[in-house]
Design an enzyme around this catalytic site. Structure first.
Site, mmCIF file in Angstrom:
data_model
loop_
_atom_site.group_PDB
_atom_site.id
_atom_site.type_symbol
_atom_site.label_atom_id
_atom_site.label_comp_id
_atom_site.label_asym_id
_atom_site.label_seq_id
_atom_site.Cartn_x
_atom_site.Cartn_y
_atom_site.Cartn_z
ATOM 1 C CB SER A 126 -34.766 12.145 48.927
ATOM 2 O OG SER A 126 -35.954 12.812 48.606
ATOM 3 N N GLY A 127 -37.293 9.917 49.475
ATOM 4 C CA GLY A 127 -38.302 9.107 48.803
ATOM 5 C C GLY A 127 -38.332 7.663 49.279
ATOM 6 C CB THR A 156 -42.189 11.613 55.912
ATOM 7 O OG1 THR A 156 -40.970 12.352 55.879
ATOM 8 C CG2 THR A 156 -43.275 12.469 56.508
ATOM 9 C CG ASN A 186 -40.711 12.293 48.293
ATOM 10 O OD1 ASN A 186 -41.898 12.226 47.949
ATOM 11 N ND2 ASN A 186 -40.314 12.071 49.536
ATOM 12 C CB SER A 218 -38.918 15.958 49.087
ATOM 13 O OG SER A 218 -37.664 15.711 49.655
ATOM 14 C CB SER A 219 -39.057 16.037 54.898
ATOM 15 O OG SER A 219 -39.968 14.969 54.916
ATOM 16 N N GLY A 273 -31.498 11.605 54.508
ATOM 17 C CA GLY A 273 -30.483 10.575 54.350
ATOM 18 C C GLY A 273 -29.281 11.118 53.588
ATOM 19 C CD GLU A 278 -29.646 15.584 50.166
ATOM 20 O OE1 GLU A 278 -28.949 16.593 49.923
ATOM 21 O OE2 GLU A 278 -30.864 15.625 50.410
HETATM 22 P P1 ATP Z 1 -37.686 12.724 51.893
HETATM 23 O O1 ATP Z 1 -36.315 12.487 52.442
HETATM 24 O O2 ATP Z 1 -37.634 13.304 50.520
HETATM 25 O O3 ATP Z 1 -38.573 13.467 52.808
HETATM 26 P P2 ATP Z 1 -39.037 10.288 52.667
HETATM 27 O O4 ATP Z 1 -38.078 9.194 52.955
HETATM 28 O O5 ATP Z 1 -39.619 10.992 53.825
HETATM 29 O O6 ATP Z 1 -38.341 11.283 51.636
HETATM 30 P P3 ATP Z 1 -41.779 9.703 52.046
HETATM 31 O O7 ATP Z 1 -42.242 11.074 51.786
HETATM 32 O O8 ATP Z 1 -42.088 9.070 53.340
HETATM 33 O O9 ATP Z 1 -40.204 9.661 51.768
HETATM 34 O O10 ATP Z 1 -42.303 8.718 50.903
HETATM 35 C C1 ATP Z 1 -42.330 9.102 49.545
HETATM 36 C C2 ATP Z 1 -43.578 8.587 48.874
HETATM 37 O O11 ATP Z 1 -43.524 7.163 48.767
HETATM 38 C C3 ATP Z 1 -44.872 8.859 49.627
HETATM 39 O O12 ATP Z 1 -45.398 10.115 49.305
HETATM 40 C C4 ATP Z 1 -45.764 7.714 49.157
HETATM 41 O O13 ATP Z 1 -46.292 7.999 47.897
HETATM 42 C C5 ATP Z 1 -44.778 6.571 48.979
HETATM 43 N N1 ATP Z 1 -44.720 5.722 50.198
HETATM 44 C C6 ATP Z 1 -43.780 5.724 51.152
HETATM 45 N N2 ATP Z 1 -44.045 4.815 52.114
HETATM 46 C C7 ATP Z 1 -45.194 4.211 51.755
HETATM 47 C C8 ATP Z 1 -46.024 3.178 52.330
HETATM 48 N N3 ATP Z 1 -45.701 2.568 53.468
HETATM 49 N N4 ATP Z 1 -47.137 2.821 51.663
HETATM 50 C C9 ATP Z 1 -47.464 3.405 50.492
HETATM 51 N N5 ATP Z 1 -46.730 4.379 49.908
HETATM 52 C C10 ATP Z 1 -45.614 4.786 50.518
HETATM 53 MG MG MG Z 2 -39.736 12.932 54.379
#
Ligand code: ATP
Ligand code: MG
Length: 696
Positions: free
Chosen positions: A104-105, A109, A156, A159-160, A387, A389
């Site tokens: 997560s984070g 996404t 996050n 977070s999805s 991912g 947990e």
């Molecule tokens: P989750 O499993 O909780 O959904 P995730 O892996 O989908 O987590 P994201 O929501 O894609 O995580 O990313 C978390 C945060 O990190 C984003 O809101 C953004 O602030 C930052 N971030 C991620 N990727 C980038 C990027 N390529 N450039 C800039 N900031 C990023």
């Molecule tokens: Mg996500």
């Protein structure tokens, strides 16, 4: 030039590291992160580290740099992977998929959005209206799904809380003409409960902060967010990076432009409002110890209005159960405690169905209608899923999520590691068997029919008597106690990290996880009283009625027990694995550099764990042991014969010997092996140099 670049920014491809040690791996990853090189490769796998800041590397100029180029031609970038998946799909008419994983984070996404942006930018050059419509929906659906499926967590801000797999259908010209979104296991417990510092799903705050005063009045939402039980438990209302008001508008606009009718949109928000009201309902036992609704006179009509039903029916569904016994129908009153439990189950179930309904409504608009006019479609699938947990307290949800990751790891092993080795065998190439851990045994432990954890759990749920979570644990101990990847305090009394009669541990491929069985049976049964289903089926809101078709069943009809949550999840995972296995996979492994959302901190310990969980060292060892590139002799000759000026153009022998001659003449023989039908090249550098020679 390449040498200088790698000294300064680290090796772009981990395959090129001088030594394959975790130390060397970490050093390289850290150096690249510090130099804002957030992407690296392990062969064709992209490793991505969340930069936690906006980088200027996603513009149109960059897209053009990566268009129609081989991955090794340009510095590592996720655009290169998107392009490779797109080219494979288009040129070879081969279905491909992009699997994005990480905790997560870590940036999954965001990565999926970057990929969508790339695909959108390189397609529909001829500007066909229908293709534009589909592209627009694919992009805009994100805003809707994130509003209803994402939440602020302690890890996050966005977070999805669901898994997402999206198939995009391309016509023979390579333009997107349709698609389908699959959603997996929404974390619905969040609807009724949030941990300190976390929020409910964004949609709740969007409604309260974004809707007009009239709408809020119509919905009887006249309190502050702080005063609503289902959204105040985390004591977190505003998030710095989020503007709920703006997002509400964007969400409504997206629903509008995708084609949700005003009626549908209004019903959706009424449902969200109804859930907020449900949270504030209180029950008390009357003098006959029967549940009644406190302040029912005002609360029940509000709910009835929002749900498109009658106050008396709402009251009845909340406070009573109608059961058929021996041919007659009897009404049984709940105690206050059960009524309160029931309304939480109702709130969770309504939101869960709403989410699934929204996904299918989006799917309706992009479903391929006219297959004949498109010919055979080719597909790119994009998977953005939770991912691995490991929390302080792990429950049924973590078991499902970690099981999902075991399945994906299994697929990775099957597809990448095993196929790789088998191909070398087939081609008669000398190959040192490399040892890797095959996690099929853990998948079986969880999913095997009759013997696996999910089956034992289902058996417990089927028993009509009062099976307790503790009895479930006993049965698991009896049946699984000898399994190499299972233990509990009873099977291993020395492990003091676990509690007797409560915890069990699965040795996952990514590490040991201790689960607490408390609540397992209840979460797996996932029961909702039939009374609620009838109530909602009789709603005057069409979409609510559509969401609850089982509500039309007659009370006296013996209804089949609905499948359990575990059984449904298992079936969806098996179907997902099948969908992915039928495609050529591309992998993005996302890494979170630290827990404080900092763009400058590289937390070695945290990153080290993720490198382990993602199996990156294993991946690298196989890749190193193996060959980065392979090409049929004929194709190789076509592409490179002109670089061997001595051998050609006079040569006219066998293809394999011809390739051998070219390789000898150009001095690459130490880096290649000759298979029966293909040339195998060990390092990407050789391919790069061959390419350079071609253009000279
Ligand atoms: P989750 O499993 O909780 O959904 P995730 O892996 O989908 O987590 P994201 O929501 O894609 O995580 O990313 C978390 C945060 O990190 C984003 O809101 C953004 O602030 C930052 N971030 C991620 N990727 C980038 C990027 N390529 N450039 C800039 N900031 C990023
Ligand atoms: Mg996500």
């Amino acid at each position: 030039m390449a040498e200088q670049e790698s000294l300064k920014y680290g090796k772009g491809d981990f395959v090129l590291l001088d030594e394959v040690t975790k130390d060397a791996f970490m050093k390289n990853l850290k150096l690249r992160f510090e130099k804002e090189r957030i992407y690296s490769y392990i062969g064709e796998v992209v490793v991505s580290v969340n930069p936690y800041k906006t980088l200027n590397i996603f513009g149109n100029d960059k897209i053009q740099e990566y268009r129609m180029r081989e991955m090794y031609e340009r510095p590592p970038h996720i655009f290169a992977l998107a392009d490779a998946a797109y080219r494979t799909m288009k040129r070879r008419s081969e279905d491909t998929c992009i699997v994005i994983s990480g905790e997560s984070g870590a940036g999954k996404t965001e990565a999926s959005k970057v990929i969508m942006k790339y695909i959108s930018a390189v397609t529909n050059v001829s500007k066909q209206a229908e293709v534009d419509r589909v592209k627009d929906i694919l992009l805009k659906s994100n805003a809707i799904l994130e509003s209803f499926g994402n939440a602020k967590t302690n890890r996050n801000d966005n977070s999805s809380r669901f898994g997402k797999y999206m198939d995009i259908d391309f016509d023979f010209k390579g333009d997107p003409v349709g698609g389908h979104i699959f959603n997996y296991l929404l974390e619905k417990s969040r609807v009724v409960k949030q941990q300190e510092g976390e929020r409910n799903f964004h949609a709740f705050y969007q409604l309260l902060n974004g809707a007009t005063t009239e709408t809020l009045k119509e919905f009887h939402l006249n309190k502050k967010a702080e005063d609503y039980h289902f959204i105040n438990q985390g004591k977190c209302f505003q998030v710095k990076a989020i503007n709920d008001k703006v997002d509400y508008k964007e969400n409504c606009d997206a629903m509008n432009s995708i084609g949700f009718t005003p009626d549908e949109r209004s019903s959706i928000w009424k449902l969200v409002a109804a859930i907020i009201h449900l949270g504030n309902l209180q029950f008390a036992d009357d003098n006959r110890e029967q549940a009644t609704v406190v302040h029912g006179d005002t609360e029940l009509p509000n709910l009835a209005f929002l749900l498109g039903t009658e106050a008396k029916d709402v009251k009845k569904a909340l406070c009573f159960r109608v059961v058929a016994a021996g041919g007659s129908v009897v009404e049984k009153a709940h105690h206050a405690k059960d009524a309160s439990y029931g309304r939480e189950a109702l709130a969770k179930a309504m939101y869960d169905r709403l989410f699934t309904w929204i996904v299918s409504r989006i799917n309706d608009t992009i479903e391929l209608r006219d297959m004949a006019s498109h010919g055979k479609c080719t597909v790119i699938g994009v998977l953005d899923i939770y991912g691995f947990e490991i929390f302080d307290n792990n429950s049924f949800e973590q078991l499902c999520i970690n099981y999902c990751n075991e399945k994906l790891q299994q697929l990775f092993i099957e597809l990448v590691l095993k196929q790789e080795q088998e191909e070398y065998k087939k081609e008669g190439i000398q190959w040192e068997e490399i040892d890797y851990f095959n996690n099929k045994v853990i998948c079986d432990l969880i999913e095997q029919n009759r013997k696996g954890i999910l089956s034992i759990l289902d058996e417990g749920c089927r028993n009509i008597g009062n099976v307790s979570d503790q009895m479930l644990l006993q049965t698991m101990d009896q049946q699984l106690g000898k399994h190499a990847h299972y233990k509990s305090r009873l099977t291993d009394p020395s492990d003091k990290k676990m509690e007797f009669h409560r915890d069990f541990c699965i040795k996952h491929y990514a590490g040991d996880v201790i689960y607490s069985v408390s609540g397992f049976l209840d979460k797996n049964k996932d029961n909702l009283f039939q009374d609620f289903k009838r109530l909602l089926f009789n709603s005057s809101h069409k979409i609510l009625k559509d969401m609850w078709p089982e509500g039309k069943d007659d009370i006296t009809k013996v209804t089949q027990r609905p499948p359990t949550a575990g059984a449904l999840f298992k079936a969806s995972m098996i179907a997902l694995a099948e969908k992915l296995a039928a495609k050529k996979p591309f992998y993005v492994r996302c890494i979170k550099p630290n827990d404080i959302k900092s763009s400058t901190t590289f937390d070695d310990k945290r990153v080290g764990h993720q490198v382990d969980y993602l199996g990156l060292m294993e991946n690298l060892r196989v890749r190193r042991a193996g060959f980065a590139f392979r090409m049929h002799y004929k194709r190789f000759l076509q592409r490179y014969k002109m670089i061997a000026t001595k051998t050609w153009p006079t040569y006219n022998g066998d293809e394999k010997d011809g390739v051998k001659a070219i390789i000898n003449e150009t001095g690459f023989s130490s880096d290649v092996k000759f298979g029966h039908t293909k040339l195998f090249i060990r390092t990407p550098k050789t391919v790069f140099e061959l390419e350079q020679k071609r253009t000279e």
